[in-house]
Every structure is written in C-alpha cells, then in structure tokens.
Design a protein around this motif. Structure first.
Motif, mmCIF file in Angstrom:
data_model
loop_
_atom_site.group_PDB
_atom_site.id
_atom_site.type_symbol
_atom_site.label_atom_id
_atom_site.label_comp_id
_atom_site.label_asym_id
_atom_site.label_seq_id
_atom_site.Cartn_x
_atom_site.Cartn_y
_atom_site.Cartn_z
ATOM 1 N N GLN A 106 0.619 -1.364 0.374
ATOM 2 C CA GLN A 106 -0.154 -0.012 0.347
ATOM 3 C C GLN A 106 0.914 1.296 -0.194
ATOM 4 O O GLN A 106 1.790 1.714 0.664
ATOM 5 C CB GLN A 106 -1.393 -0.063 1.285
ATOM 6 C CG GLN A 106 -2.082 -1.309 1.518
ATOM 7 C CD GLN A 106 -2.770 -1.341 2.654
ATOM 8 O OE1 GLN A 106 -3.099 -0.086 3.014
ATOM 9 N NE2 GLN A 106 -3.002 -2.233 3.083
ATOM 10 N N VAL A 107 0.085 2.398 -0.782
ATOM 11 C CA VAL A 107 2.158 3.531 -0.677
ATOM 12 C C VAL A 107 0.740 4.344 -0.444
ATOM 13 O O VAL A 107 -0.866 4.539 -0.745
ATOM 14 C CB VAL A 107 1.929 4.092 -2.302
ATOM 15 C CG1 VAL A 107 2.760 5.230 -2.347
ATOM 16 C CG2 VAL A 107 2.539 2.514 -3.214
ATOM 17 N N GLU A 108 0.512 5.728 0.914
ATOM 18 C CA GLU A 108 -0.231 6.637 1.512
ATOM 19 C C GLU A 108 0.352 7.138 1.144
ATOM 20 O O GLU A 108 1.498 7.423 1.978
ATOM 21 C CB GLU A 108 -1.002 5.759 2.611
ATOM 22 C CG GLU A 108 -1.768 4.901 2.289
ATOM 23 C CD GLU A 108 -2.168 4.018 3.876
ATOM 24 O OE1 GLU A 108 -2.278 4.621 5.023
ATOM 25 O OE2 GLU A 108 -3.068 3.190 4.023
ATOM 26 N N GLN A 115 3.678 6.343 3.472
ATOM 27 C CA GLN A 115 4.105 5.615 3.480
ATOM 28 C C GLN A 115 3.707 4.451 2.980
ATOM 29 O O GLN A 115 2.573 4.502 1.785
ATOM 30 C CB GLN A 115 3.163 5.370 4.829
ATOM 31 C CG GLN A 115 3.070 4.252 5.852
ATOM 32 C CD GLN A 115 1.377 4.224 6.665
ATOM 33 O OE1 GLN A 115 0.337 4.791 6.150
ATOM 34 N NE2 GLN A 115 1.201 3.621 7.496
ATOM 35 N N LEU A 116 4.571 3.236 2.577
ATOM 36 C CA LEU A 116 4.593 2.082 1.742
ATOM 37 C C LEU A 116 4.521 1.150 3.251
ATOM 38 O O LEU A 116 5.256 0.429 4.581
ATOM 39 C CB LEU A 116 5.635 1.815 1.258
ATOM 40 C CG LEU A 116 6.326 3.238 0.678
ATOM 41 C CD1 LEU A 116 7.865 2.289 0.006
ATOM 42 C CD2 LEU A 116 5.381 3.130 -0.376
ATOM 43 N N ASP A 157 9.937 0.663 10.736
ATOM 44 C CA ASP A 157 9.212 -0.123 11.359
ATOM 45 C C ASP A 157 8.353 -1.138 11.175
ATOM 46 O O ASP A 157 7.998 -1.517 10.507
ATOM 47 C CB ASP A 157 7.809 1.360 11.239
ATOM 48 C CG ASP A 157 8.058 2.850 11.670
ATOM 49 O OD1 ASP A 157 9.886 3.091 12.486
ATOM 50 O OD2 ASP A 157 7.658 3.472 12.270
ATOM 51 N N GLY A 158 8.828 -2.368 12.201
ATOM 52 C CA GLY A 158 8.644 -3.528 11.743
ATOM 53 C C GLY A 158 7.227 -3.739 13.478
ATOM 54 O O GLY A 158 7.387 -2.925 14.348
ATOM 55 N N HIS A 159 6.180 -4.191 12.569
ATOM 56 C CA HIS A 159 5.446 -4.447 13.813
ATOM 57 C C HIS A 159 4.492 -6.006 13.438
ATOM 58 O O HIS A 159 4.724 -6.669 12.435
ATOM 59 C CB HIS A 159 4.365 -3.377 13.236
ATOM 60 C CG HIS A 159 4.187 -2.249 12.933
ATOM 61 N ND1 HIS A 159 4.126 -1.596 14.125
ATOM 62 C CD2 HIS A 159 4.352 -1.427 12.087
ATOM 63 C CE1 HIS A 159 4.101 0.008 13.806
ATOM 64 N NE2 HIS A 159 4.747 0.065 12.952
ATOM 65 N N THR A 160 3.843 -6.765 14.570
ATOM 66 C CA THR A 160 3.212 -7.910 14.809
ATOM 67 C C THR A 160 1.629 -7.954 15.430
ATOM 68 O O THR A 160 1.823 -6.849 15.944
ATOM 69 C CB THR A 160 4.069 -9.007 15.737
ATOM 70 O OG1 THR A 160 3.415 -8.528 17.346
ATOM 71 C CG2 THR A 160 6.044 -8.649 14.969
ATOM 72 N N TRP A 223 8.597 4.505 6.143
ATOM 73 C CA TRP A 223 7.729 6.128 6.173
ATOM 74 C C TRP A 223 8.986 6.857 5.167
ATOM 75 O O TRP A 223 10.585 6.565 5.472
ATOM 76 C CB TRP A 223 7.840 6.731 7.971
ATOM 77 C CG TRP A 223 6.952 6.368 8.212
ATOM 78 C CD1 TRP A 223 6.726 4.922 9.374
ATOM 79 C CD2 TRP A 223 5.488 7.073 8.143
ATOM 80 N NE1 TRP A 223 5.412 4.938 9.067
ATOM 81 C CE2 TRP A 223 4.597 6.142 8.954
ATOM 82 C CE3 TRP A 223 5.405 7.802 7.781
ATOM 83 C CZ2 TRP A 223 2.966 5.688 9.396
ATOM 84 C CZ3 TRP A 223 3.679 7.978 7.979
ATOM 85 C CH2 TRP A 223 2.957 7.623 8.596
ATOM 86 N N ILE A 224 8.445 7.752 4.383
ATOM 87 C CA ILE A 224 9.970 8.345 3.492
ATOM 88 C C ILE A 224 9.476 9.853 3.866
ATOM 89 O O ILE A 224 8.459 10.352 3.552
ATOM 90 C CB ILE A 224 9.998 8.150 1.912
ATOM 91 C CG1 ILE A 224 10.046 6.518 1.878
ATOM 92 C CG2 ILE A 224 10.898 8.657 1.154
ATOM 93 C CD1 ILE A 224 9.483 5.879 0.554
#
Length: 228
Positions: A106-108, A115-116, A157-160, A223-224
């Motif tokens: 997703q590209v937002e 944000q990818l 950023d990593g998330h679980t 996040w770019i």
C-alpha cells in the motif's frame, strides 16, 4: 501591539496579492489514478503555505515604504521553496506507485511523507526475519526510486500481531525492520538515510482476535520524508 497588527496586515495583504499571482500558488486539481478522486496536489499546497509564510516574513523585515514589495518578494520565494518540496515528493510518490502497482504494498500519502505498508504475508514467513525471495523484486523497485530521490530519509518500522510474548514480538519486529534495511543498503542505499525500529504488538491497526486482523498487524512500514 504594533508588531502584531503589522503581521496581521501582512497576512491579509499576502492573500490579496497571491489571489492575482497564479505563478506563486497555482490551483492544481488532479485526479488520483488509483482512487479516482479529485485532489489538490501537494505541490500546490506547499507553494501556498510557503508563499504566505514568505509574505509575512517579507513584511516583517521590510520598511514601511517597501512593505508591499517585501510581501510579494517573500511570497514568491516562499512559494518556490514550499512548492519545490511538494513537487519533489509528488514525483517520488508517482514513481513508487508505478513500481509497486499490483505487488500488495500500500502506498499512502500524509502531507510531505510517503508511507509504504508491506504486509507480513508477502515479506516474511511466520516467525521469521528472513525476507521472502519473492519480495526481493519489490524492494529492488523501492531502492531504485529511493536512490534517485536522495533528498529523503527512510524510517523502517516493524510490527507484529499479539501471538507470542511481548518481548519476542518486539525482538522479531526489530529484526524484520533491520532485514529490510540490510537489503536496501546492499542495493546501494546510503545507510545514513535509514532508521529502523521494532514496535512489536504495541501498534495494531486491526483486531488481533481475528485471523484477518492479525494478518494486517503483521507488517513492515516504510516512512519516506524530506531530509530535515
């Protein structure tokens, strides 16, 4: 008090001047090819904000006789700077969308940040921090764009999900963000532009009580943003 009145007058005057100066903050209504919605480009938004800020500064630093000239000059300079950042991020966003179309990423857009969102089902196997080989080509496209637009920095950023202990989830999410970082630097991206973080299960975006919700929460976000 006089200073406050002077700034307020500058703001009002700047809007009046800018309304007749299309080169400073043009209205750039475009159609998003992915959502079909009409929107004002970030270039135009940035130019408008920069123009008003420049106008106020121009008025505050000009003598009474040159105030109108100072407002217009400040607006032109501020608009160019503000529009330049917006244009730069607009172009980068367009190229990322082109490379990532159909990949599941997703590209937002959030202001001047891109944000990818990379779902865990296409990036890593369950419980693993080793990148899926099928995902290499996706990151190749990301690295190509990021190397071209080298005036941006990257937060990974990593998330679980909530399955497992909080400590293990945080460790796994950090390892996954680092895996993405290692891959991108291996493709020539400057490591100084990258920051990694692992948030484990602390920032869910969906309900962890459902399989679909847990799948959504297992993700890596890139996040770019412009280099500050």
């Amino acid at each position: 008090m006089k200073h406050h009145i002077r700034l307020s007058t500058a703001i009002v005057t700047s809007f009046a001047l800018l309304s007749g100066c299309q080169t400073v903050a043009p209205t750039a209504q475009t159609t998003d090819p992915y959502s079909g919605e009409s929107k004002t480009s970030n270039t135009a938004k940035g130019a408008g904000i920069g123009a008003v800020a420049g106008a106020v500064l121009g008025a505050a630093t000009s003598s009474k006789g040159d105030r109108k000239k100072g407002i217009l000059t400040g607006a032109l300079v501020g608009g160019a700077v503000g529009g330049g950042v917006g244009y730069y991020m607009d172009q980068q966003e367009a190229e990322l969308r082109r490379y990532l179309e159909g990949t599941g990423v997703q590209v937002e857009r959030h202001g001047d940040q891109i944000q990818l969102v990379m779902p865990g089902n296409i990036t890593f196997k369950t419980g693993s921090s080793h990148l899926a080989t099928s995902f290499h080509s996706v990151l190749d496209g990301v690295s190509t764009v990021l190397k071209k637009y080298d005036q941006t920095q990257l937060n990974i950023d990593g998330h679980t999900d909530s399955v497992g202990s909080e400590a293990s989830n945080r460790s796994l999410s950090q390892q996954r963000s680092q895996s993405v970082s290692y891959y991108l630097t291996g493709k020539g991206l400057n490591a100084q532009r990258i920051r990694t973080a692992g948030y484990g299960e602390s920032r869910p975006i969906a309900d962890n009580s459902t399989a679909n919700g847990r799948a959504a929460n297992r993700r890596v976000e890139l996040w770019i943003q412009p280099i500050s």
